[in-house]
Design a protein around this motif. Sequence first.
Motif, PDB file in Angstrom:
ATOM      1  N   UNK A  44     -27.451  -6.390-108.019  1.00  0.00           N
ATOM      2  CA  UNK A  44     -27.109  -6.094-109.671  1.00  0.00           C
ATOM      3  C   UNK A  44     -27.814  -7.432-110.492  1.00  0.00           C
ATOM      4  N   UNK A  45     -28.001  -7.239-111.786  1.00  0.00           N
ATOM      5  CA  UNK A  45     -28.299  -8.238-112.539  1.00  0.00           C
ATOM      6  C   UNK A  45     -27.245  -8.660-113.690  1.00  0.00           C
ATOM      7  N   UNK A  46     -27.106  -9.857-113.777  1.00  0.00           N
ATOM      8  CA  UNK A  46     -26.229 -10.055-114.908  1.00  0.00           C
ATOM      9  C   UNK A  46     -26.873 -11.050-115.946  1.00  0.00           C
ATOM     10  N   UNK A  47     -27.539 -10.559-117.067  1.00  0.00           N
ATOM     11  CA  UNK A  47     -28.167 -11.403-117.969  1.00  0.00           C
ATOM     12  C   UNK A  47     -27.429 -12.593-118.523  1.00  0.00           C
ATOM     13  N   UNK A  48     -27.595 -13.706-118.985  1.00  0.00           N
ATOM     14  CA  UNK A  48     -26.964 -14.953-119.302  1.00  0.00           C
ATOM     15  C   UNK A  48     -26.044 -14.434-120.213  1.00  0.00           C
ATOM     16  N   UNK A  49     -24.641 -14.678-119.967  1.00  0.00           N
ATOM     17  CA  UNK A  49     -23.346 -14.390-120.849  1.00  0.00           C
ATOM     18  C   UNK A  49     -22.957 -12.936-120.833  1.00  0.00           C
ATOM     19  N   UNK A  50     -23.642 -12.024-120.098  1.00  0.00           N
ATOM     20  CA  UNK A  50     -23.275 -10.752-119.858  1.00  0.00           C
ATOM     21  C   UNK A  50     -22.719 -10.217-118.631  1.00  0.00           C
ATOM     22  N   UNK A  51     -21.884  -9.363-118.658  1.00  0.00           N
ATOM     23  CA  UNK A  51     -21.283  -8.744-117.188  1.00  0.00           C
ATOM     24  C   UNK A  51     -22.974  -8.088-116.567  1.00  0.00           C
ATOM     25  N   UNK A  52     -22.653  -7.911-115.160  1.00  0.00           N
ATOM     26  CA  UNK A  52     -23.388  -7.229-114.228  1.00  0.00           C
ATOM     27  C   UNK A  52     -23.764  -5.871-114.554  1.00  0.00           C
ATOM     28  N   UNK A  53     -24.890  -5.595-114.631  1.00  0.00           N
ATOM     29  CA  UNK A  53     -24.949  -3.940-114.879  1.00  0.00           C
ATOM     30  C   UNK A  53     -25.145  -3.106-113.659  1.00  0.00           C
ATOM     31  N   UNK A  54     -25.613  -1.944-113.926  1.00  0.00           N
ATOM     32  CA  UNK A  54     -25.693  -0.841-112.778  1.00  0.00           C
ATOM     33  C   UNK A  54     -26.241  -1.362-111.693  1.00  0.00           C
ATOM     34  N   UNK A  55     -25.832  -0.744-110.578  1.00  0.00           N
ATOM     35  CA  UNK A  55     -26.236  -1.442-109.097  1.00  0.00           C
ATOM     36  C   UNK A  55     -27.637  -0.943-108.722  1.00  0.00           C
ATOM     37  N   UNK A  56     -28.382  -1.662-107.957  1.00  0.00           N
ATOM     38  CA  UNK A  56     -29.553  -1.394-107.367  1.00  0.00           C
ATOM     39  C   UNK A  56     -29.189  -1.180-105.681  1.00  0.00           C
ATOM     40  N   UNK A  57     -29.189   0.124-105.336  1.00  0.00           N
ATOM     41  CA  UNK A  57     -28.728   0.617-104.192  1.00  0.00           C
ATOM     42  C   UNK A  57     -29.498   0.580-102.941  1.00  0.00           C
ATOM     43  N   UNK A  58     -30.448  -0.467-102.789  1.00  0.00           N
ATOM     44  CA  UNK A  58     -31.157  -0.660-101.676  1.00  0.00           C
ATOM     45  C   UNK A  58     -31.473  -2.086-101.361  1.00  0.00           C
TER      46      UNK A  58
END
Length: 134
Positions: A104-118
Motif C-alpha cells: 500500500x501507499x501512504x502519502x505524507x501525513x495521510x493514511x494508507x490507501x487501497x492495497x496492491x494485491x501482488x
Amino acid sequence: MRALSIALCGAFLATSPLHAQLPTGGGQVILLGARWCAPCMAEWRDLAALAAAAKPDQVVLAWVDRPIPPPPALAGQVAVMPADQARELALRLGGEGFGLPMATYAPAGRRACAPWRSPLRPKDLEPLRQLCGQ
C-alpha cells in the motif's frame, strides 16, 4: 481493544517518526509480507531496486510474522513496522485471510490507501501511487 490497535496502526502511518526522516513531500510504500511467504521473500531480495525506484518515498517492511531487517546499505530509505501493527494493517486493508504479499501507499501525513494485491515491483510504483490519488 481491536479498534484501539487499528487506530494506533493508522497513527503509526500518519505520525510515525518515519515521516520525520523523509525528504519533503515523501510518503511511505508499505510492503506487507511474512518470512514464510515465498513471493514476499523474493520482494525482499529485490528491495534495493524497489527502494531506489521509490525515492523520495520511504519503503516500510511490514512483516506480519516477525519483522525482517532491511539490508544495512538501505538504512534511512527502508524502515520496519512492528509485527503487531503490520498484522492490524493487513487485516484492515485485506480483511480476514488477507493474503500476502500485499502493498500500500501512504502519502505524507495521510493514511494508507487501497492495497496492491501482488508482489510490488519498481514498475508498479506509479500505478500504486495513482491508485492512491497521487
